[in-house]
Design a protein around this motif. Sequence first.
Motif, PDB file in Angstrom:
ATOM      1  N   LEU A  10       0.844  -1.196   0.000  1.00  0.00           N
ATOM      2  CA  LEU A  10       0.000   0.000   0.000  1.00  0.00           C
ATOM      3  C   LEU A  10       0.880   1.246   0.000  1.00  0.00           C
ATOM      4  O   LEU A  10       1.738   1.401   0.879  1.00  0.00           O
ATOM      5  CB  LEU A  10      -0.895   0.014   1.237  1.00  0.00           C
ATOM      6  N   VAL A  11       0.676   2.137  -0.967  1.00  0.00           N
ATOM      7  CA  VAL A  11       1.459   3.378  -1.055  1.00  0.00           C
ATOM      8  C   VAL A  11       0.501   4.562  -1.103  1.00  0.00           C
ATOM      9  O   VAL A  11      -0.160   4.808  -2.112  1.00  0.00           O
ATOM     10  CB  VAL A  11       2.381   3.381  -2.294  1.00  0.00           C
ATOM     11  N   ASP A  12       0.418   5.297   0.003  1.00  0.00           N
ATOM     12  CA  ASP A  12      -0.474   6.451   0.113  1.00  0.00           C
ATOM     13  C   ASP A  12       0.036   7.337   1.241  1.00  0.00           C
ATOM     14  O   ASP A  12       0.503   6.832   2.262  1.00  0.00           O
ATOM     15  CB  ASP A  12      -1.911   6.010   0.393  1.00  0.00           C
ATOM     16  N   ASP A  13      -0.048   8.659   1.071  1.00  0.00           N
ATOM     17  CA  ASP A  13       0.494   9.557   2.096  1.00  0.00           C
ATOM     18  C   ASP A  13      -0.450   9.741   3.276  1.00  0.00           C
ATOM     19  O   ASP A  13      -0.067  10.351   4.278  1.00  0.00           O
ATOM     20  CB  ASP A  13       0.858  10.924   1.494  1.00  0.00           C
ATOM     21  N   HIS A  14      -1.663   9.216   3.189  1.00  0.00           N
ATOM     22  CA  HIS A  14      -2.610   9.332   4.296  1.00  0.00           C
ATOM     23  C   HIS A  14      -2.723   8.002   5.032  1.00  0.00           C
ATOM     24  O   HIS A  14      -3.168   6.993   4.462  1.00  0.00           O
ATOM     25  CB  HIS A  14      -3.986   9.755   3.781  1.00  0.00           C
ATOM     26  N   GLN A  15      -2.348   8.018   6.311  1.00  0.00           N
ATOM     27  CA  GLN A  15      -2.382   6.797   7.101  1.00  0.00           C
ATOM     28  C   GLN A  15      -3.784   6.217   7.200  1.00  0.00           C
ATOM     29  O   GLN A  15      -3.980   5.002   7.170  1.00  0.00           O
ATOM     30  CB  GLN A  15      -1.829   7.055   8.509  1.00  0.00           C
ATOM     31  N   ARG A  18      -4.467   4.175   4.138  1.00  0.00           N
ATOM     32  CA  ARG A  18      -3.754   2.894   4.187  1.00  0.00           C
ATOM     33  C   ARG A  18      -4.435   1.934   5.156  1.00  0.00           C
ATOM     34  O   ARG A  18      -4.587   0.739   4.867  1.00  0.00           O
ATOM     35  CB  ARG A  18      -2.287   3.100   4.586  1.00  0.00           C
ATOM     36  N   ARG A  19      -4.851   2.460   6.293  1.00  0.00           N
ATOM     37  CA  ARG A  19      -5.517   1.622   7.290  1.00  0.00           C
ATOM     38  C   ARG A  19      -6.833   1.070   6.734  1.00  0.00           C
ATOM     39  O   ARG A  19      -7.169  -0.097   6.942  1.00  0.00           O
ATOM     40  CB  ARG A  19      -5.767   2.424   8.558  1.00  0.00           C
ATOM     41  N   GLY A  20      -7.575   1.939   6.030  1.00  0.00           N
ATOM     42  CA  GLY A  20      -8.832   1.499   5.442  1.00  0.00           C
ATOM     43  C   GLY A  20      -8.632   0.426   4.389  1.00  0.00           C
ATOM     44  O   GLY A  20      -9.358  -0.576   4.349  1.00  0.00           O
ATOM     45  N   LEU A  21      -7.624   0.633   3.532  1.00  0.00           N
ATOM     46  CA  LEU A  21      -7.327  -0.359   2.507  1.00  0.00           C
ATOM     47  C   LEU A  21      -6.914  -1.682   3.139  1.00  0.00           C
ATOM     48  O   LEU A  21      -7.343  -2.758   2.702  1.00  0.00           O
ATOM     49  CB  LEU A  21      -6.216   0.158   1.578  1.00  0.00           C
ATOM     50  N   ARG A  22      -6.077  -1.597   4.167  1.00  0.00           N
ATOM     51  CA  ARG A  22      -5.627  -2.812   4.845  1.00  0.00           C
ATOM     52  C   ARG A  22      -6.831  -3.564   5.445  1.00  0.00           C
ATOM     53  O   ARG A  22      -6.922  -4.790   5.339  1.00  0.00           O
ATOM     54  CB  ARG A  22      -4.613  -2.464   5.926  1.00  0.00           C
ATOM     55  N   ALA A  37       3.819   2.237   2.488  1.00  0.00           N
ATOM     56  CA  ALA A  37       4.751   3.345   2.253  1.00  0.00           C
ATOM     57  C   ALA A  37       3.941   4.633   2.173  1.00  0.00           C
ATOM     58  O   ALA A  37       2.778   4.618   1.770  1.00  0.00           O
ATOM     59  CB  ALA A  37       5.538   3.134   0.958  1.00  0.00           C
ATOM     60  N   SER A  38       4.560   5.750   2.570  1.00  0.00           N
ATOM     61  CA  SER A  38       3.826   7.010   2.672  1.00  0.00           C
ATOM     62  C   SER A  38       4.106   7.988   1.541  1.00  0.00           C
ATOM     63  O   SER A  38       3.532   9.068   1.494  1.00  0.00           O
ATOM     64  CB  SER A  38       4.139   7.689   4.014  1.00  0.00           C
ATOM     65  N   ASP A  39       5.013   7.631   0.634  1.00  0.00           N
ATOM     66  CA  ASP A  39       5.227   8.466  -0.555  1.00  0.00           C
ATOM     67  C   ASP A  39       5.839   7.609  -1.654  1.00  0.00           C
ATOM     68  O   ASP A  39       6.158   6.440  -1.448  1.00  0.00           O
ATOM     69  CB  ASP A  39       6.112   9.683  -0.255  1.00  0.00           C
ATOM     70  N   GLY A  40       5.994   8.221  -2.840  1.00  0.00           N
ATOM     71  CA  GLY A  40       6.457   7.456  -3.986  1.00  0.00           C
ATOM     72  C   GLY A  40       7.852   6.895  -3.833  1.00  0.00           C
ATOM     73  O   GLY A  40       8.125   5.747  -4.211  1.00  0.00           O
ATOM     74  N   ALA A  41       8.776   7.680  -3.282  1.00  0.00           N
ATOM     75  CA  ALA A  41      10.161   7.223  -3.125  1.00  0.00           C
ATOM     76  C   ALA A  41      10.230   6.019  -2.197  1.00  0.00           C
ATOM     77  O   ALA A  41      10.908   5.018  -2.483  1.00  0.00           O
ATOM     78  CB  ALA A  41      11.033   8.358  -2.592  1.00  0.00           C
ATOM     79  N   GLU A  42       9.522   6.113  -1.070  1.00  0.00           N
ATOM     80  CA  GLU A  42       9.481   4.991  -0.142  1.00  0.00           C
ATOM     81  C   GLU A  42       8.785   3.799  -0.783  1.00  0.00           C
ATOM     82  O   GLU A  42       9.163   2.642  -0.577  1.00  0.00           O
ATOM     83  CB  GLU A  42       8.767   5.382   1.153  1.00  0.00           C
ATOM     84  N   GLY A  43       7.765   4.099  -1.597  1.00  0.00           N
ATOM     85  CA  GLY A  43       7.054   3.041  -2.289  1.00  0.00           C
ATOM     86  C   GLY A  43       7.948   2.253  -3.222  1.00  0.00           C
ATOM     87  O   GLY A  43       7.891   1.019  -3.279  1.00  0.00           O
ATOM     88  N   VAL A  44       8.811   2.955  -3.965  1.00  0.00           N
ATOM     89  CA  VAL A  44       9.755   2.288  -4.864  1.00  0.00           C
ATOM     90  C   VAL A  44      10.719   1.417  -4.057  1.00  0.00           C
ATOM     91  O   VAL A  44      10.965   0.250  -4.393  1.00  0.00           O
ATOM     92  CB  VAL A  44      10.531   3.315  -5.706  1.00  0.00           C
ATOM     93  N   VAL A  55       1.030  -3.439  -6.363  1.00  0.00           N
ATOM     94  CA  VAL A  55       1.186  -2.226  -5.565  1.00  0.00           C
ATOM     95  C   VAL A  55      -0.052  -1.366  -5.751  1.00  0.00           C
ATOM     96  O   VAL A  55      -0.445  -1.071  -6.887  1.00  0.00           O
ATOM     97  CB  VAL A  55       2.432  -1.418  -5.997  1.00  0.00           C
ATOM     98  N   LEU A  56      -0.705  -0.984  -4.637  1.00  0.00           N
ATOM     99  CA  LEU A  56      -1.792  -0.012  -4.702  1.00  0.00           C
ATOM    100  C   LEU A  56      -1.173   1.357  -4.490  1.00  0.00           C
ATOM    101  O   LEU A  56      -0.647   1.651  -3.419  1.00  0.00           O
ATOM    102  CB  LEU A  56      -2.844  -0.295  -3.629  1.00  0.00           C
ATOM    103  N   MET A  57      -1.220   2.210  -5.501  1.00  0.00           N
ATOM    104  CA  MET A  57      -0.465   3.463  -5.514  1.00  0.00           C
ATOM    105  C   MET A  57      -1.376   4.680  -5.667  1.00  0.00           C
ATOM    106  O   MET A  57      -2.179   4.747  -6.600  1.00  0.00           O
ATOM    107  CB  MET A  57       0.534   3.431  -6.682  1.00  0.00           C
ATOM    108  N   ASP A  58      -1.227   5.642  -4.751  1.00  0.00           N
ATOM    109  CA  ASP A  58      -1.891   6.928  -4.917  1.00  0.00           C
ATOM    110  C   ASP A  58      -1.132   7.728  -5.968  1.00  0.00           C
ATOM    111  O   ASP A  58       0.056   7.483  -6.224  1.00  0.00           O
ATOM    112  CB  ASP A  58      -1.903   7.670  -3.571  1.00  0.00           C
ATOM    113  N   ILE A  59      -1.783   8.703  -6.600  1.00  0.00           N
ATOM    114  CA  ILE A  59      -1.096   9.543  -7.581  1.00  0.00           C
ATOM    115  C   ILE A  59      -0.496  10.771  -6.914  1.00  0.00           C
ATOM    116  O   ILE A  59       0.707  11.037  -7.027  1.00  0.00           O
ATOM    117  CB  ILE A  59      -2.058   9.979  -8.708  1.00  0.00           C
TER     118      ILE A  59
END
Length: 214
Positions: A10-15, A18-22, A37-44, A55-59
């Motif tokens: 899960l990659v999204d800057d809002h906890q 992420r919690r809801g998706l989980r 992960a909380s941003d794109g760099a951490e997501g990579v 990977v579920l990725m926010d834009i």
Amino acid sequence: MADKTIKVLLVDDHQVVRRGLRTFLEVQDDIEVVGEASDGAEGVARTEELRPDVVLMDIKMPGTDGIEALRRLRELENPAKVLIVTSFTEQRTVVPALRAGASGYVYKDVDPDALAGAIRSVYAGHVLLQPEVADALLAQEDTSGGTGRGSTLTEREREVLGLIADGRSNREIARALVLSEKTVKTHVSNILMKLDVADRTQAALWAVRHGAAG
């Protein structure tokens, strides 16, 4: 594939997102959330470390956004499928993400069962597009004069293209056509070059638009 657990990051800057998706996904027998992960760099970085299947990725994220993260994953040749989960519906936001290598997108208010279905779909190799985004991509392709490109494809390349549009992997295409995976990879490279498209997603869209899909 049905008996394999699909590993999801899960990659999204809002906890809270992420919690809801989980929460949505943890009740699914065949889906396991392996990290966040909380941003794109951490997501990579986490994608490289954990090697998830999807990977579920926010834009829209601070720092490295989802589109840049997609580009980096493509450069790294990471095999994970990326499903965009976004609250942004504008074509100018979603189309670049698909062109950067996303396998599809869903909205953040998606029904839990539909989200699980979307994950299974992209994991299986399918392209998951809302009709309005597919139309936008095809409109862009048409303005570049794409309708005549298919005339240069060989009969075998057309067969491979039809299977790409079906969501088949190179291994599945090789099995269906009794070819080696190396030969299939060569055919896929030739198809992308002849159609002047960047990836399998655009090739699949071309096939659907021009009647080359199975």
